[in-house]
Scaffold this motif. Structure first.
Motif, PDB file in Angstrom:
ATOM      1  N   HIS A 133      35.395  40.324  29.341  1.00  0.00           N
ATOM      2  CA  HIS A 133      36.710  40.554  30.118  1.00  0.00           C
ATOM      3  C   HIS A 133      36.932  42.052  30.247  1.00  0.00           C
ATOM      4  O   HIS A 133      37.794  42.668  30.854  1.00  0.00           O
ATOM      5  CB  HIS A 133      37.933  40.046  29.439  1.00  0.00           C
ATOM      6  CG  HIS A 133      37.980  38.665  29.317  1.00  0.00           C
ATOM      7  ND1 HIS A 133      38.415  37.706  30.127  1.00  0.00           N
ATOM      8  CD2 HIS A 133      37.564  37.704  28.297  1.00  0.00           C
ATOM      9  CE1 HIS A 133      38.403  36.645  29.932  1.00  0.00           C
ATOM     10  NE2 HIS A 133      37.503  36.651  28.731  1.00  0.00           N
ATOM     11  N   THR A 189      34.457  40.054  34.978  1.00  0.00           N
ATOM     12  CA  THR A 189      35.837  40.179  35.790  1.00  0.00           C
ATOM     13  C   THR A 189      35.262  40.615  37.410  1.00  0.00           C
ATOM     14  O   THR A 189      35.798  40.500  38.368  1.00  0.00           O
ATOM     15  CB  THR A 189      36.881  40.947  35.008  1.00  0.00           C
ATOM     16  OG1 THR A 189      36.960  40.211  33.908  1.00  0.00           O
ATOM     17  CG2 THR A 189      38.030  41.023  35.791  1.00  0.00           C
ATOM     18  N   ARG A 190      34.430  41.779  37.317  1.00  0.00           N
ATOM     19  CA  ARG A 190      33.996  42.274  38.508  1.00  0.00           C
ATOM     20  C   ARG A 190      32.498  42.548  38.601  1.00  0.00           C
ATOM     21  O   ARG A 190      31.900  42.537  37.412  1.00  0.00           O
ATOM     22  CB  ARG A 190      34.430  43.689  38.511  1.00  0.00           C
ATOM     23  CG  ARG A 190      36.032  44.013  38.222  1.00  0.00           C
ATOM     24  CD  ARG A 190      36.459  45.488  38.327  1.00  0.00           C
ATOM     25  NE  ARG A 190      36.582  45.723  39.727  1.00  0.00           N
ATOM     26  CZ  ARG A 190      36.267  47.016  39.998  1.00  0.00           C
ATOM     27  NH1 ARG A 190      36.231  48.093  39.297  1.00  0.00           N
ATOM     28  NH2 ARG A 190      36.603  47.213  41.345  1.00  0.00           N
ATOM     29  N   PRO A 247      37.593  36.322  38.086  1.00  0.00           N
ATOM     30  CA  PRO A 247      38.642  37.036  37.543  1.00  0.00           C
ATOM     31  C   PRO A 247      39.713  36.137  36.880  1.00  0.00           C
ATOM     32  O   PRO A 247      39.781  35.091  37.217  1.00  0.00           O
ATOM     33  CB  PRO A 247      39.295  37.940  38.888  1.00  0.00           C
ATOM     34  CG  PRO A 247      38.481  37.519  39.846  1.00  0.00           C
ATOM     35  CD  PRO A 247      37.532  36.019  39.499  1.00  0.00           C
ATOM     36  N   PHE A 297      40.970  44.120  33.469  1.00  0.00           N
ATOM     37  CA  PHE A 297      41.657  43.473  34.442  1.00  0.00           C
ATOM     38  C   PHE A 297      43.203  43.566  33.933  1.00  0.00           C
ATOM     39  O   PHE A 297      43.238  43.025  32.695  1.00  0.00           O
ATOM     40  CB  PHE A 297      41.353  41.866  34.670  1.00  0.00           C
ATOM     41  CG  PHE A 297      42.147  41.209  35.629  1.00  0.00           C
ATOM     42  CD1 PHE A 297      41.726  41.041  37.079  1.00  0.00           C
ATOM     43  CD2 PHE A 297      43.374  40.599  35.341  1.00  0.00           C
ATOM     44  CE1 PHE A 297      42.370  40.262  37.894  1.00  0.00           C
ATOM     45  CE2 PHE A 297      44.158  40.060  36.295  1.00  0.00           C
ATOM     46  CZ  PHE A 297      43.618  39.940  37.634  1.00  0.00           C
ATOM     47  N   GLY A 304      39.370  46.555  36.994  1.00  0.00           N
ATOM     48  CA  GLY A 304      40.017  45.446  37.630  1.00  0.00           C
ATOM     49  C   GLY A 304      41.176  45.951  38.491  1.00  0.00           C
ATOM     50  O   GLY A 304      41.448  44.763  39.473  1.00  0.00           O
ATOM     51  N   ASP A 357      41.038  46.017  42.225  1.00  0.00           N
ATOM     52  CA  ASP A 357      40.919  44.739  42.896  1.00  0.00           C
ATOM     53  C   ASP A 357      42.153  44.265  43.054  1.00  0.00           C
ATOM     54  O   ASP A 357      42.615  43.375  44.071  1.00  0.00           O
ATOM     55  CB  ASP A 357      39.719  43.794  42.133  1.00  0.00           C
ATOM     56  CG  ASP A 357      38.473  44.299  41.976  1.00  0.00           C
ATOM     57  OD1 ASP A 357      38.265  45.021  42.919  1.00  0.00           O
ATOM     58  OD2 ASP A 357      37.861  43.994  41.160  1.00  0.00           O
ATOM     59  N   GLN A 358      43.160  44.303  41.826  1.00  0.00           N
ATOM     60  CA  GLN A 358      44.298  43.622  41.941  1.00  0.00           C
ATOM     61  C   GLN A 358      45.260  44.145  43.072  1.00  0.00           C
ATOM     62  O   GLN A 358      45.964  43.531  43.565  1.00  0.00           O
ATOM     63  CB  GLN A 358      44.783  43.761  40.681  1.00  0.00           C
ATOM     64  CG  GLN A 358      44.145  42.872  39.517  1.00  0.00           C
ATOM     65  CD  GLN A 358      44.582  43.146  38.111  1.00  0.00           C
ATOM     66  OE1 GLN A 358      43.967  44.027  37.279  1.00  0.00           O
ATOM     67  NE2 GLN A 358      45.587  42.613  37.799  1.00  0.00           N
ATOM     68  N   TYR A 381      45.287  34.882  42.426  1.00  0.00           N
ATOM     69  CA  TYR A 381      45.408  34.831  40.707  1.00  0.00           C
ATOM     70  C   TYR A 381      46.060  33.761  40.137  1.00  0.00           C
ATOM     71  O   TYR A 381      46.587  34.110  39.019  1.00  0.00           O
ATOM     72  CB  TYR A 381      46.024  36.382  40.534  1.00  0.00           C
ATOM     73  CG  TYR A 381      44.910  37.489  41.056  1.00  0.00           C
ATOM     74  CD1 TYR A 381      43.718  37.470  40.535  1.00  0.00           C
ATOM     75  CD2 TYR A 381      45.535  38.454  41.999  1.00  0.00           C
ATOM     76  CE1 TYR A 381      42.891  38.521  40.923  1.00  0.00           C
ATOM     77  CE2 TYR A 381      44.654  39.542  42.491  1.00  0.00           C
ATOM     78  CZ  TYR A 381      43.241  39.450  41.924  1.00  0.00           C
ATOM     79  OH  TYR A 381      42.372  40.669  42.472  1.00  0.00           O
TER      80      TYR A 381
END
Ligand code: UDP
Length: 489
Positions: free
Chosen positions: A173, A203-204, A221, A397, A418, A421-422, A470
């Motif tokens: 993670h 996660t990425r 993710p 993340f 992360g 990306d979020q 998500y």
């Protein structure tokens, strides 16, 4: 949580199995619509028949606090809702083991941590502890069971469990945007354990290390559960009642009760109080609140948040906003030995703030004896926040980011890991390009606080983004695809 009877290597090492309920995926009908639910159900049925007679284990190193425990608690009940025998085991460890794994955690983030070595001596401690854990776990896991090991703390179990005939997936993670000498040290340490895993999950894409640069690595993710006490709908007056009861908000007591709905559908009530360090009065319900909620970890940069807020207060003497830094009670998280010293350091820096600013900075340790109650307090605090910040220096993340976005909060967060990306900067939140840039942090905060229109627009977009990307439906679909791939291999 139920403590399993084990024969510990010594008195500190024992595994625990965390009890999990089951939840039907139909709950998402109103959020996601009929077609995605029908698709998820078909996948669930396929997965369930594929796994007949086999169990799916998740193994991590803490049942409380932190993103991994949070995510497992959110997603696994839906897997069980498909009729799959999905279980969760928490490993035990010694203080030395957790110090080493926290050092590893820092290294994979590309950070120096306490700078202690990760050599043969540390490897011996790591392997001894995991050997003792593997001996216990091997009494539970059968050939062809699927075992998902989470993060560096459990990676060293992979060879023993593969040896038993289990299908081992290692899910990491954390990660660094760019490799550096620290990440090298971390991956060199972990390489012998993870190279033969059936699959590795990150996660990425940027987090996949050289050693896992193969077709058995995939990207998944995390997600949040919109029905958990932490994320469920909560009326404004209930949120205030919870914060009033916890000692985080002042005002006059109302008739409204500090209640929430527990995971099993039964009624819950917030009874415990937060442990709050403050100089001035408790915040009024009308005060604009800037809130960061995190484990007490230097990589979450609580001191930087405080300084940034103080900088803004210096620039704007009429500022009405107050800052709440909240985290779990420091004794709550077994695998994070740094939390007490981090909170102490935050308190030391807090004492250095000028009185007028210190008055409006509140340091809150939230009660963790009842995790659902803790979740309800986090929920209330995120909803009461005018702005949620996450000024992390590194972040695999940021679950707290997604949690706040789901609640339509405008989030100001560092453009690291992360989080990039979020949040799409300016669309569903705001990003701080340089997480160490206190001046810019203060400037953006100062711009967002008075701009109700911008806050509302960002909040609405944020909610929609979480709905689309998500939630557990997407997460479960990716797991089902992974299992199908592994079984076909
Ligand atoms: N959290 C919590 N209680 C607290 C503080 C934090 O439940 O008092 C939760 C927070 O809501 C989030 C998780 O801990 O769900 C932290 O996850 P995140 O991914 O933000 O960071 P991590 O701790 O994994 O580095």
């Amino acid at each position: 949580m139920r403590q399993r009877e084990t024969e510990p290597l010594d008195n500190v090492i024992r595994i625990q199995e965390v009890e999990l309920g089951a939840q039907p995926i139909d709950r998402f009908l109103t959020i996601s619509g009929a077609e995605p639910i029908a698709r998820a159900k078909r996948l669930g049925e396929e997965m369930s028949s594929r796994l007949k007679g086999r169990a799916v284990w998740s193994v991590n190193s803490t049942a409380t606090g932190g993103g991994v425990a949070e995510m497992l608690r959110s997603v696994l009940p839906y897997v069980r809702g498909f009729g799959i025998d999905c279980r969760w085991v928490v490993i035990g460890g010694s203080p030395d083991f957790f110090r080493i794994t926290k050092r590893l955690h820092h290294a994979l983030h590309g950070s120096y941590g306490d700078g202690s070595p990760l050599g043969d001596k540390e490897r011996a401690v790591y392997e001894d502890v995991l050997r003792a854990n593997a001996a216990e776990i091997s009494g539970l896991v059968r050939p062809r069971d699927v075992v998902v090991l989470h993060d560096p703390q459990t990676a060293g179990l992979a060879p023993a469990l593969t040896g038993l005939g289990a299908i081992v997936i290692w899910r990491c993670h954390i990660g660094a945007d760019d490799p550096n000498p620290e990440t090298e040290v971390g991956w060199r340490f972990l390489e012998p354990y993870i190279c033969d895993a059936a699959a590795t999950v990150f996660t990425r894409r940027q987090y996949v290390p050289e050693v896992c640069n193969h077709d058995r690595s995939i990207i998944i993710p995390p997600s949040i559960d919109p029905f958990s006490p932490k994320n469920q709908e909560m009326a404004d007056d209930v949120a205030r009642a919870i914060l009033f009861h916890t000692g985080l908000l002042g005002g006059t007591p109302s008739e409204v009760l500090p209640t929430f709905v527990r995971l099993d559908g039964s009624p819950g009530r917030v009874d415990r109080r937060a442990d709050v360090i403050r100089l001035g009065p408790v915040s009024s319900p009308d005060a604009p609140l800037v809130v960061q909620i995190s484990r007490w970890d230097p990589l979450k940069d609580p001191v930087g948040v405080m300084w940034g807020f103080a900088r803004l207060a210096e620039r704007e003497p009429d500022l009405e906003a107050e800052l709440v830094l909240a985290g779990p009670n420091v004794h709550a998280i077994e695998d994070d030995p740094e939390s007490a010293s981090t909170l102490d350091a935050v308190v030391d820096r807090w004492r250095e703030l000028p009185h007028g600013i210190r008055d409006r900075v509140h340091l809150a340790s939230l009660p963790t004896a009842d995790l659902e109650e803790n979740g309800a307090i986090v929920n209330a605090l995120q909803r009461q926040a005018t702005i949620v910040v996450q000024k992390s220096l590194r972040e695999g993340f940021g679950l707290t980011v997604t949690e706040a976005m789901w609640k339509r909060r405008p989030v100001l967060a560092s453009a690291v890991g992360g989080i990039q990306d979020q949040i799409r900067d300016g669309t569903d939140g705001l990003l701080l390009q340089d997480p160490n840039d206190i001046e810019s942090f203060a400037t953006v905060l100062g711009r967002l606080l008075p701009d109700a229109g911008l806050r509302q627009r960002l909040g609405e977009e944020a909610h929609e983004r979480v709905r689309a990307e998500y939630l557990p439906l997407r997460h479960l679909t990716q797991y089902a695809e992974l299992l199908e791939r592994i079984d076909a291999a």
